[in-house]
Design a protein around this motif. Structure first.
Motif, short mmCIF file in Angstrom:
data_model
loop_
_atom_site.label_atom_id
_atom_site.label_comp_id
_atom_site.label_asym_id
_atom_site.label_seq_id
_atom_site.Cartn_x
_atom_site.Cartn_y
_atom_site.Cartn_z
N VAL A 130 0.86 -1.19 0.00
CA VAL A 130 0.00 0.00 0.00
C VAL A 130 0.90 1.24 0.00
CG1 VAL A 130 -1.80 -1.24 1.24
CG2 VAL A 130 -0.18 0.14 2.53
N LYS A 131 0.29 2.41 -0.26
CA LYS A 131 1.07 3.65 -0.29
C LYS A 131 1.41 4.09 1.14
CE LYS A 131 -0.22 5.40 -4.70
NZ LYS A 131 -1.21 6.16 -5.47
N PRO A 132 2.46 4.95 1.27
CA PRO A 132 2.90 5.33 2.61
C PRO A 132 1.78 5.85 3.52
CG PRO A 132 4.46 6.11 0.98
CD PRO A 132 3.33 5.49 0.22
N ASP A 133 0.86 6.69 2.98
CA ASP A 133 -0.19 7.26 3.85
C ASP A 133 -1.24 6.21 4.24
OD1 ASP A 133 -1.03 7.21 1.18
OD2 ASP A 133 -2.58 8.70 1.56
N GLN A 134 -1.25 5.07 3.52
CA GLN A 134 -2.23 4.01 3.86
C GLN A 134 -1.62 3.00 4.82
OE1 GLN A 134 -2.39 2.76 -0.21
NE2 GLN A 134 -4.04 4.18 -0.74
N PHE A 135 -0.31 3.16 5.05
CA PHE A 135 0.45 2.15 5.77
C PHE A 135 0.11 2.07 7.26
CE2 PHE A 135 4.27 0.06 7.28
CZ PHE A 135 4.55 -0.82 6.26
N PHE A 136 0.12 3.24 7.93
CA PHE A 136 -0.05 3.23 9.39
C PHE A 136 -1.45 2.78 9.82
CE2 PHE A 136 3.60 6.15 8.91
CZ PHE A 136 4.52 5.36 9.56
N TRP A 175 -0.19 -10.64 14.19
CA TRP A 175 1.00 -11.30 13.62
C TRP A 175 1.50 -12.43 14.50
CZ3 TRP A 175 2.59 -9.58 8.86
CH2 TRP A 175 2.16 -8.31 8.47
N HIS A 176 2.17 -13.39 13.85
CA HIS A 176 2.83 -14.46 14.59
C HIS A 176 4.35 -14.25 14.46
CE1 HIS A 176 4.26 -18.48 15.56
NE2 HIS A 176 3.15 -18.58 16.27
N PRO A 177 5.11 -14.47 15.54
CA PRO A 177 6.56 -14.18 15.48
C PRO A 177 7.31 -14.92 14.36
CG PRO A 177 5.89 -14.75 17.72
CD PRO A 177 4.68 -14.92 16.86
N SER A 178 6.76 -16.04 13.90
CA SER A 178 7.46 -16.79 12.85
C SER A 178 7.21 -16.21 11.46
CB SER A 178 7.03 -18.26 12.87
OG SER A 178 5.67 -18.34 12.50
N GLN A 179 6.25 -15.28 11.36
CA GLN A 179 5.93 -14.71 10.05
C GLN A 179 6.97 -13.67 9.63
OE1 GLN A 179 1.85 -13.48 11.07
NE2 GLN A 179 1.15 -14.68 9.30
N VAL A 180 7.01 -13.42 8.31
CA VAL A 180 7.88 -12.36 7.79
C VAL A 180 6.99 -11.33 7.09
CG1 VAL A 180 9.80 -11.80 6.25
CG2 VAL A 180 9.77 -13.99 7.45
N ALA A 181 7.13 -10.06 7.50
CA ALA A 181 6.38 -8.97 6.87
C ALA A 181 7.34 -8.19 5.98
CB ALA A 181 5.78 -8.06 7.93
N ILE A 182 6.91 -7.94 4.74
CA ILE A 182 7.76 -7.22 3.79
C ILE A 182 7.06 -5.93 3.38
CG2 ILE A 182 8.92 -7.34 1.54
CD1 ILE A 182 9.77 -9.70 3.09
N SER A 183 7.72 -4.81 3.60
CA SER A 183 7.19 -3.54 3.11
C SER A 183 7.92 -3.19 1.81
CB SER A 183 7.43 -2.45 4.15
OG SER A 183 7.38 -1.18 3.54
N ILE A 184 7.19 -2.56 0.88
CA ILE A 184 7.84 -2.18 -0.39
C ILE A 184 7.94 -0.65 -0.50
CG2 ILE A 184 7.01 -4.28 -1.52
CD1 ILE A 184 5.08 -2.41 -3.14
N THR A 185 7.84 0.03 0.67
CA THR A 185 7.77 1.49 0.69
C THR A 185 9.09 2.07 1.20
OG1 THR A 185 5.42 1.31 1.09
CG2 THR A 185 6.43 3.38 1.69
#
Ligand code: NAP
Length: 276
Positions: A70-76, A86-96
């Motif tokens: 999503v765009k930066p202003d939609q992120f927070f 979230w689960h600690p074993s997951q990986v979150a990827i941001s593209i911003t």
């Protein structure tokens, strides 16, 4: 690995397409979700076996690795709504790019990384710019690297270099296309060549140039030298370019750095406002 994609606009859709066409992931292991559902359904019509889910929460429940596109202003607002999901074993990827990995780590209670894609990844080529969080394990780093390698050349980039690297790898296609179109316009307005012919020749030239560079036939320097005969026509053209553009790109990078600082300040304000 089960992949989730939240936000299937330009980049989210591009990533889904690149992952599937490069055979990095089978569609049945991909779950997508978009605020306007129709955009996600376009992907479903193309890749029948992927799942379209109705909430970001559901995507988290069905994924090991989640791309947040999503765009930066939609992120927070999005991240706030996912607190505790979230689960600690997951990986979150941001593209911003303006949201730092340090900020991601404060917002998301699992392993994080930032991956900046480029439109050229659509042709399963070009770089992806990777910045790992401090908590991501070596196993998850390797898995992510292998995933990205199916459709791009991943390059690790630090926080200081991210803007310049994104300008070159992600904005570069737009910058170069602008210059190519200027070249076509120049030819059409000063010589008898038609727009159609000039466009065809330029498009074929840039596609061939890409192949020469990709297969390592020449470096950029060798290529310029090979085509430029001293005192010849190319040399005359290069002299004009040299005179007219000697500091164009210094100005460009100065301005993009300035804009980036402004964007970062806005992000910092939004980040602090949420007291993350
Ligand atoms: N464009 C590039 O070449 C490029 C390159 C590298 C990185 N990036 C980064 O990629 C990010 C996305 O850019 P983009 O060009 O793909 O933007 P985009 O086309 O506007 O896509 C953003 C998508 O996110 C969806 N969305 C927004 N809030 C959501 C939420 N809460 N839940 C689910 N979906 C939500 C939007 O849905 P709606 O349809 O409802 O609006 C939209 O489809 C930006 O941060 C940009 O900086 C872009």
């Amino acid at each position: 690995m089960r992949i989730g994609v939240i936000g299937t606009g330009n980049m989210g859709s591009l990533l889904v397409g690149a992952l599937i066409r490069s055979r990095a992931v089978k569609p049945k292991f991909i779950s997508v979700m978009n605020r306007t559902k129709e955009k996600a359904l376009i992907l479903k019509r193309k890749y029948h076996h992927l799942s379209v889910l109705t909430s970001p929460n559901e995507v988290l429940q069905h994924s090991d690795l989640v791309f947040i596109c999503v765009k930066p202003d939609q992120f927070f607002p999005l991240l706030d709504s996912l607190r505790g999901a979230w689960h600690p074993s997951q990986v979150a990827i941001s593209i911003t790019s303006p949201i730092s990995v340090r900020q991601l780590e404060q917002l998301i209670p699992c392993q994080v990384a930032r991956v900046i894609p480029s439109i050229v990844n659509q042709s399963l080529a070009g770089s992806t710019l990777v910045t790992f969080g401090t908590e991501i394990t070596d196993i998850q780093k390797s898995k992510l690297w292998a995933l990205l390698s199916h459709f791009s050349h991943p390059i690790e980039i630090d926080e200081e270099t991210i803007r310049a690297a994104s300008d070159l790898a992600s904005c570069g296609p737009a910058f170069l296309t602008f210059l190519l179109r200027k070249m076509i316009d120049g030819a059409v307005s000063t010589t008898p060549i038609t727009q159609a012919q000039a466009t065809q020749l330029t498009t074929e030239m840039i596609s061939g140039l890409g192949k020469l560079l990709a297969d390592g036939t020449y470096t950029l320097g060798e290529l310029q030298k090979k085509v430029t005969v001293k005192g010849g026509i190319t040399g005359i053209g290069i002299e004009v370019l040299e005179q007219e553009n000697h500091d164009t790109f210094q100005k460009l990078f100065t301005e993009t750095q300035k804009k980036f600082e402004e964007d970062r300040k806005q992000i910092d304000t939004a980040f602090n406002h949420g007291e993350h």
